[in-house]
Design a protein around this motif. Structure first.
Motif, PDB file in Angstrom:
ATOM      1  N   SER A   1     -19.973  66.571   5.528  1.00  0.00           N
ATOM      2  CA  SER A   1     -20.428  66.680   7.105  1.00  0.00           C
ATOM      3  C   SER A   1     -20.019  65.304   7.632  1.00  0.00           C
ATOM      4  O   SER A   1     -19.788  65.207   8.760  1.00  0.00           O
TER       5      SER A   1
ATOM      6  N   ALA B   1     -25.599  67.231   8.409  1.00  0.00           N
ATOM      7  CA  ALA B   1     -25.040  68.260   9.334  1.00  0.00           C
ATOM      8  C   ALA B   1     -25.216  68.148  10.746  1.00  0.00           C
ATOM      9  O   ALA B   1     -24.327  68.471  11.632  1.00  0.00           O
TER      10      ALA B   1
ATOM     11  N   ALA C   1     -15.722  70.620   1.076  1.00  0.00           N
ATOM     12  CA  ALA C   1     -16.046  69.157   1.724  1.00  0.00           C
ATOM     13  C   ALA C   1     -14.592  68.326   2.055  1.00  0.00           C
ATOM     14  O   ALA C   1     -14.391  67.853   2.973  1.00  0.00           O
TER      15      ALA C   1
ATOM     16  N   ARG D   1     -22.073  68.528   0.287  1.00  0.00           N
ATOM     17  CA  ARG D   1     -22.255  68.761   1.707  1.00  0.00           C
ATOM     18  C   ARG D   1     -22.367  67.765   2.586  1.00  0.00           C
ATOM     19  O   ARG D   1     -21.701  67.664   3.725  1.00  0.00           O
ATOM     20  N   SER D   2     -23.331  66.996   2.075  1.00  0.00           N
ATOM     21  CA  SER D   2     -23.580  65.663   3.030  1.00  0.00           C
ATOM     22  C   SER D   2     -22.048  64.834   3.134  1.00  0.00           C
ATOM     23  O   SER D   2     -21.913  64.351   4.349  1.00  0.00           O
TER      24      SER D   2
ATOM     25  N   GLU E   1     -17.972  73.849  -3.454  1.00  0.00           N
ATOM     26  CA  GLU E   1     -18.596  73.054  -2.265  1.00  0.00           C
ATOM     27  C   GLU E   1     -17.822  71.766  -2.226  1.00  0.00           C
ATOM     28  O   GLU E   1     -17.319  71.284  -1.134  1.00  0.00           O
TER      29      GLU E   1
ATOM     30  N   LYS F   1     -29.010  66.204   3.703  1.00  0.00           N
ATOM     31  CA  LYS F   1     -28.068  67.007   4.059  1.00  0.00           C
ATOM     32  C   LYS F   1     -28.233  67.632   5.380  1.00  0.00           C
ATOM     33  O   LYS F   1     -27.086  68.006   6.249  1.00  0.00           O
TER      34      LYS F   1
END
Length: 613
Positions: A470, A421, A504, A466-467, A500, A417
Motif C-alpha cells: 500500500s 490502505a 505488493a 499488504r501494508s 500477496e 494494514k
C-alpha cells in the motif's frame, strides 16, 4: 404513529370490564356461566385499577409487557361481552338464530383466566398491588399464559423489568441473564432489542459506582452488537457517547469490554464507525494502548513537538542513554512506563497505583481490545486513519508489533494494514503520515519488514506485506531494502504469502508508480524472476497476480538478460487461455509484454510481434 399514553391504554379495558359486569347482571339465560365470567371480570378490573395507580405514581417502569398484555386483556373482555350480551332475553326470532353452548362459555372462561394470570404475572415483575417486588425474578419465574408458546419472551420481559425497578444486585443478575440468552442465538438477540432491552442496559453501563453493573451491561450489549440493525438501535439510543465516556473513565476490566463493544459496533455499522470518531474515541483508545509503553512526559512531548523537534529529542536521548536495546532507537524518547492516562483516565478504579497493580493478563486484554477497536475504526475509513496518525498512534502500534506477540501483535498489524490502505487511496494522508523522514513512519516500516522476514506465520506476514504494498508510492528508488524481503517471499512455502508478495511488488512496478522502472530493475536484480515463474504454476489467483507482475517487469526492465534466461517469453506464450478469458484486461497486458520482450531479445527467439490467444 405515536403510541398512546399507558394510562389511556389501561382505561379502555377497565371501561370494558364495567360493561361486561352490567351485561352479566342483565343476563336471562346461562346465569351460572355468566356469573363465573363476571367473577373473572371483577378480578381483572381490580388488578387493572391497581396497575393504573402504579403507572401514575411510578417515575419509570417497563411498558412493553404491559402494553402487550393489556391489548390481549381487552380482546378477551370484548369476546366475553359479546357472549354475555347474547344471554339477554329478546324476541323469539333472535332466540332461535342465537345458539349458545356451554363450550362457548368454557372457551371465554379460559381466555379470562389466562388474562388474570397475565396480569398477576405483571404484578409480580413490576411489584405493584399485592405482588412482592423481587419475587420469582428471572428465568425461574412462572411463565405468563401469553408467553406459553414462547417462553423466551417472558424471560426477556422479566429480566428487562428487573433492570428497570429492582435493587442493583438483581439488576446485575438480570443483565447477566439477558447476556446468557443473547449468547444462545440471534433470535434471542432480536427479541431483546425489539422488546426495548437496549436503553436499560445502557443505563446500567453508566453505573459508575458499580464496575460489576457496568460489566454486566457491557457484556449483554456486546452480544447484541453483531448485526447492523441491532447496532443501529444502540446508536439511536445515544449509546455512542455513553460508551465513549465509560471507556475513558472506568476500571480496566470495564474498559476492556467497552473497547470490545466499540470494535463490534464499528465493525458492523459504518454510521457507528463515524459516530465514534466524532465523539473522539480514538484518543482514549490510543492512550490506553500506550499504557506502560511510553512515559507521561514523553507522550506529552510526542503530542506537542514537530517532526524536527522529535528527531532532536531522539539524538539527545541516544547520547545520554547508557542501556537499551539497539533496535529500540526509534522509541527511546517515548519508552519506560506510561502509567497515567492524561484527561481520559481518572476513574476510581483507574488511578495510577490501581492500574499499575492490575494483573498482567488484565492489562494485556485491555490492549488487545483497544487495538481491535482501532483496527475496526480504521477499516475502510480515511478520516479515522488520519485521526489515528494524528494522535501519534503509528509509533505506538509499531512498538507493540515489536514487543508483543499473539493476538495483540496481530491486531496492531491489522490496524497498520488499514491505515496504509487508506494512505494508498489518499495522497494527503500518505504525505502527512508516511514522510520518509518521519520517525513514526520509519518505525512502522522497520517492524513491517521484520514481520515479513522473521515471522513464519502467514497470519502475520500477509498484513505486513499488504501494508508495504500500500505504501509502494512512498518509497524512493534508493529504498531497495523493502524490495528484497518481498522478493524473498515469492518463494514462500505458503502460496497465499507468495501471491500477496506478488501483489505488493505489482504496486511497485505498475505504470501508476513514478519509479516503476527503478523498482522493476531492483526486483530483477534481487533474483525475483525465477520464483515468480514458479508462482505461475500455482492456483488461478497466484497465476493472475504473478502474470501481472511478470508483465510489468518485462515492460519496465525488459532489456535484462535474466528475463531471457528464465524463458519468460515461453511462459507468457504458454499462458492458460482460461485465465485470459476470465480476465480480459490481462490479455492486452500479456500481448504488450510479448511484443516488448521480442523487441529486446531477438537472438534467442524468432520475432513474434503479435499475440492472439
Amino acid at each position: 404513529m405515536e403510541e398512546k399514553r399507558i394510562g389511556e391504554e389501561l382505561s379502555y379495558p377497565i371501561l370494558l370490564a364495567e360493561r361486561v359486569r352490567s351485561a352479566v347482571e342483565e343476563a336471562d339465560s346461562f346465569k351460572l356461566e355468566c356469573s363465573t365470567i363476571g367473577n373473572y371480570t371483577d378480578m381483572l378490573a381490580e388488578k387493572l385499577r391497581l396497575l393504573v395507580r402504579f403507572t401514575c405514581s411510578a417515575q419509570s417502569f417497563y411498558e412493553r409487557p404491559v402494553r402487550r398484555i393489556i391489548a390481549e386483556v381487552f380482546k378477551n373482555l370484548d369476546r366475553a361481552l359479546t357472549l354475555v350480551r347474547k344471554c339477554k332475553r329478546r324476541n323469539v326470532l333472535r332466540r332461535v338464530v342465537t345458539i349458545i353452548s356451554a363450550t362457548d362459555f368454557r372457551k371465554v372462561q379460559n381466555l379470562l383466566e389466562a388474562s388474570v394470570g397475565d396480569v398477576k404475572w405483571l404484578e409480580s415483575i413490576l411489584g405493584f398491588g399485592n405482588g412482592a417486588a423481587g419475587e420469582d425474578v428471572g428465568i425461574d419465574l412462572t411463565l405468563p399464559p401469553i408467553a406459553s408458546n414462547d417462553p423466551i419472551l417472558a424471560w426477556v420481559w422479566s429480566s428487562i423489568a428487573s433492570i428497570h425497578v429492582r435493587p442493583l444486585p438483581e439488576k446485575i443478575e438480570a443483565a447477566n441473564q439477558l447476556a446468557q440468552l443473547a449468547q444462545d442465538n440471534d433470535r434471542n438477540k432480536q427479541i431483546i432489542v425489539e422488546e426495548a432491552g437496549v436503553p436499560p442496559l445502557l443505563k446500567l453501563l453508566k453505573e459508575t459506582d458499580s464496575p460489576e453493573a457496568q460489566i454486566a451491561g457491557a457484556t449483554a450489549l456486546l452480544y447484541l452488537a453483531n448485526d447492523q440493525e441491532r447496532v443501529t438501535t444502540i446508536v439511536n439510543e445515544q449509546g455512542v457517547p455513553i460508551v465513549v465516556k465509560v471507556l475513558a473513565d472506568s476500571p480496566m476490566r470495564v474498559q476492556t469490554l467497552t473497547a470490545s463493544l466499540v470494535a463490534r459496533m464499528a465493525e458492523n455499522d459504518s454510521v457507528a464507525q463515524d459516530d465514534f470518531a466524532r465523539e473522539n474515541v480514538i484518543r482514549p483508545l490510543v492512550t490506553l494502548l500506550s499504557f506502560e509503553t511510553f512515559s507521561d512526559d514523553q507522550m506529552v512531548q510526542l503530542g506537542k513537538q514537530s517532526i524536527h523537534s522529535i528527531i532532536q529529542i531522539n539524538k539527545e536521548m541516544e547520547k545520554n542513554s547508557i542501556n537499551g536495546s539497539k533496535n529500540n532507537h526509534h522509541y527511546r524518547p517515548y519508552m519506560t512506563s506510561f502509567s497515567s492516562f492524561h484527561s481520559e483516565g481518572s476513574s476510581r478504579g483507574g488511578n495510577r497505583k490501581g492500574r499499575e497493580n492490575e494483573k498482567p493478563e488484565v492489562k494485556l486484554k485491555l490492549k488487545i481490545s483497544c487495538a481491535e477497536a482501532l483496527w475496526m475504526l480504521a477499516r475502510g475509513s480515511v478520516s479515522n486513519s488520519k485521526r489515528i496518525t494524528e494522535t501519534k498512534g503509528l509509533l505506538c502500534l509499531a512498538k507493540l508489533v515489536e514487543m508483543e506477540e499473539g493476538e495483540l501483535q496481530y491486531n496492531c498489524l491489522m490496524t497498520i494494514k488499514e491505515i496504509t490502505a487508506a494512505a494508498e487511496s489518499n495522497a494527503d494522508l500518505r504525505r502527512a503520515a508516511f514522510k520518509t523522514n518521519s520517525p513514526a513512519a520509519k518505525a512502522v516500516i522497520d517492524q513491517l519488514l521484520r514481520a515479513i522476514k522473521e515471522s513464519d506465520s502467514p497470519k502475520l506476514q500477509i498484513p505486513a506485506i499488504r501494508s508495504i504494498g500500500s505504501l509502494a508510492r512512498t518509497f524512493p528508488a534508493r529504498e531497495t531494502r523493502v524490495i528484497g524481503p518481498l522478493v524473498a517471499q515469492l518463494s514462500s512455502r505458503s502460496q497465499e504469502v507468495a501471491t500477496e508478495a506478488a501483489i505488493a511488488l505489482g504496486k511497485f512496478t505498475c505504470s501508476e508508480n513514478f519509479l516503476c522502472d527503478a523498482h522493476s530493475k531492483a526486483i530483477v536484480e534481487f533474483n525475483g524472476v525465477l520464483p515468480l515463474m514458479r508462482l505461475l504454476r500455482g492456483n488461478e489467483r497466484a497465476q493472475f497476480h504473478g502474470l501481472i507482475l511478470l508483465c510489468h517487469l518485462v515492460l519496465h526492465a525488459g532489456n535484462n538478460e535474466a528475463l531471457e534466461q528464465a524463458r519468460v517469453l515461453t511462459a507468457l506464450e504458454g499462458v492458460d487461455r482460461t485465465v485470459l478469458a476470465q480476465h480480459p484486461e490481462l490479455r492486452e497486458l500479456v500481448s504488450m509484454a510479448i511484443y516488448h520482450i521480442n523487441l529486446y531479445h531477438t537472438s534467442a527467439h524468432s520475432q513474434r510481434f503479435s499475440f492472439v490467444p
